[in-house]
Design a protein around this motif. Structure first.
Motif, PDB file in Angstrom:
ATOM      1  N   ARG A 183       0.821  -1.218   0.000  1.00 49.62           N
ATOM      2  CA  ARG A 183       0.000   0.000   0.000  1.00 49.62           C
ATOM      3  C   ARG A 183       0.851   1.262   0.000  1.00 49.62           C
ATOM      4  NH1 ARG A 183      -5.312  -0.914   0.437  1.00 49.62           N
ATOM      5  NH2 ARG A 183      -5.965  -2.982   1.130  1.00 49.62           N
ATOM      6  N   ASP A 184       2.029   1.184   0.631  1.00 50.42           N
ATOM      7  CA  ASP A 184       2.897   2.358   0.678  1.00 50.42           C
ATOM      8  C   ASP A 184       3.518   2.672  -0.683  1.00 50.42           C
ATOM      9  OD1 ASP A 184       4.375  -0.012   0.818  1.00 50.42           O
ATOM     10  OD2 ASP A 184       6.079   1.001   1.738  1.00 50.42           O
ATOM     11  N   LEU A 226       1.737   2.559  -3.603  1.00 48.21           N
ATOM     12  CA  LEU A 226       0.707   2.949  -4.568  1.00 48.21           C
ATOM     13  C   LEU A 226       1.040   4.257  -5.299  1.00 48.21           C
ATOM     14  CD1 LEU A 226      -2.564   1.969  -2.664  1.00 48.21           C
ATOM     15  CD2 LEU A 226      -1.620   0.888  -4.704  1.00 48.21           C
ATOM     16  N   LEU A 242      -2.268  -5.767  -4.627  1.00 49.01           N
ATOM     17  CA  LEU A 242      -1.896  -5.421  -3.253  1.00 49.01           C
ATOM     18  C   LEU A 242      -1.399  -6.640  -2.499  1.00 49.01           C
ATOM     19  CD1 LEU A 242      -4.811  -2.992  -2.401  1.00 49.01           C
ATOM     20  CD2 LEU A 242      -2.433  -2.402  -2.855  1.00 49.01           C
ATOM     21  N   ASP A 246      -0.545  -8.500   1.000  1.00 47.43           N
ATOM     22  CA  ASP A 246      -0.862  -8.471   2.424  1.00 47.43           C
ATOM     23  C   ASP A 246       0.277  -9.092   3.234  1.00 47.43           C
ATOM     24  OD1 ASP A 246      -1.120 -11.087   1.683  1.00 47.43           O
ATOM     25  OD2 ASP A 246      -3.203 -11.328   2.321  1.00 47.43           O
TER      26      ASP A 246
END
Length: 335
Positions: free
Chosen positions: A159-160, A162, A191, A193
């Motif tokens: 996510r960092d 994106l 993404l 996880d």
């Protein structure tokens, strides 16, 4: 997008990802990216892995043993389960047409946009150079060329990361708009996880910080690194990443290798203390990596095979890149 969504229609996706050849891959790489790459390959997703040797020049004056590091990267890929018959592995420097896309792509972004790019800011902050070269500002555009040369429509990111991918999406959109074409897809993020795996000092696991357990490390080297890992004075073992990063990093590493919940594993060790925790981590990491390391040792004896993998990947990547460059030139009216 999550990997479970991709699993429903794997034939619809082409994934581009890769690594800079600056040293051996470690457990942080394995659980963060390599594991999922092998999973995507097994699903039937078309996968391209770039050994980003040109990108090593962005934050250093010269590349350190680039050919050797590239071969060792391939060695780690193959040992982890990447199949070169199903996945295209290639070096930046072996695909000239890919790098030619950099020029038209640079015309689609402003200097101000490049200066604000999170990738550029991060690379400048961690640069080992006394001064920042102009190449540093092209870094996100080179990444866009990596992704778009093969018209990848899916890129694995955390996510960092994106904002980093958004530059590629912007370039694809602006090229299509400027030249009235639909040549490039706007790639979607896949993404991850996967948890961030701390190093043996409780900080981010990194080759440059000396806190990483390399995939190719021996069992004795692994034991020594874990024995020297940072813990704390509380004998009771708990999983609390914010307050106890060192202890929690070790717990998390064992939990990943055992496919266990880290809190449950910590409770199981309980009052055994740091000694019991480190013994558990050492045993489970060495057991988990034993098959991978055996494959790696066997493959390492055949350097010609590693070079052949890169040569075969370069041939496939060049065919794709030359076709794309031809389409780009045609769209721009350059013949």
């Amino acid at each position: 997008m999550q990997i479970e969504t991709v699993q429903q229609h794997p034939d619809r996706y082409r994934v581009l990802t890769g690594d800079r050849p600056t040293g051996p891959l470690h457990l942080g790489h394995y659980f963060g990216t390599l594991h999922n790459r092998v999973r995507l390959q097994r699903m039937g997703v078309e996968l391209l892995l770039v050994v980003a040797d040109y990108q090593t020049l962005t934050d250093r004056d010269r590349a350190d043993r680039p050919a050797e590091h590239a071969e060792n990267l391939v060695l780690d890929y193959l040992a982890a389960g990447i199949d070169p018959e199903r996945t295209t592995i290639f070096k930046h420097s072996s695909v000239p047409a890919l790098n030619q896309l950099l020029l038209p792509f640079l015309s689609l972004v402003s200097v101000a946009e490049l200066g604000r790019n999170p990738t550029v800011k991060d690379e400048i902050a961690h640069s080992s150079q006394a001064t920042v070269s102009g190449l540093m500002f092209t870094y996100p555009v080179h990444q866009a060329a990596d992704i778009l040369f093969c018209k990848a429509n899916l890129v694995p990111v955390g996510r960092d990361q994106l904002p980093h991918l958004e530059t590629t999406r912007t370039i694809a959109r602006r090229f299509n708009d400027r030249y009235a074409t639909s040549l490039f897809p706007e790639p979607q993020p896949l993404l991850s996880d996967a948890p961030l795996l701390p190093g043996t000092d409780g900080g981010k696991m990194s080759k440059s910080r000396g806190n990483a357990i390399a995939l190719g490390a021996t069992e004795d080297e692994t034991a020594r690194l874990i024995k020297g890992a940072t813990t704390d004075t509380d004998r009771h073992i708990t999983y609390d990443p914010e307050r106890r990063p060192g202890v929690s990093g070790l717990v998390q590493l064992a939990a990943l290798c055992e496919d266990r919940d880290p809190a449950e594993l910590a409770a199981e060790i309980g009052d055994g203390g740091a000694g019991a925790l480190k013994r558990r981590v050492t045993e489970t990491v060495n057991e988990y990596l034993r098959p991978l390391r055996a494959r790696r040792t066997e493959l390492a004896a055949d350097r010609a095979l590693l070079r052949a993998v890169l040569a075969g990947g370069a041939e496939r990547a060049n065919a794709i890149a030359e076709a794309t460059l031809g389409e780009v030139r045609s769209a721009m009216g350059m013949g």
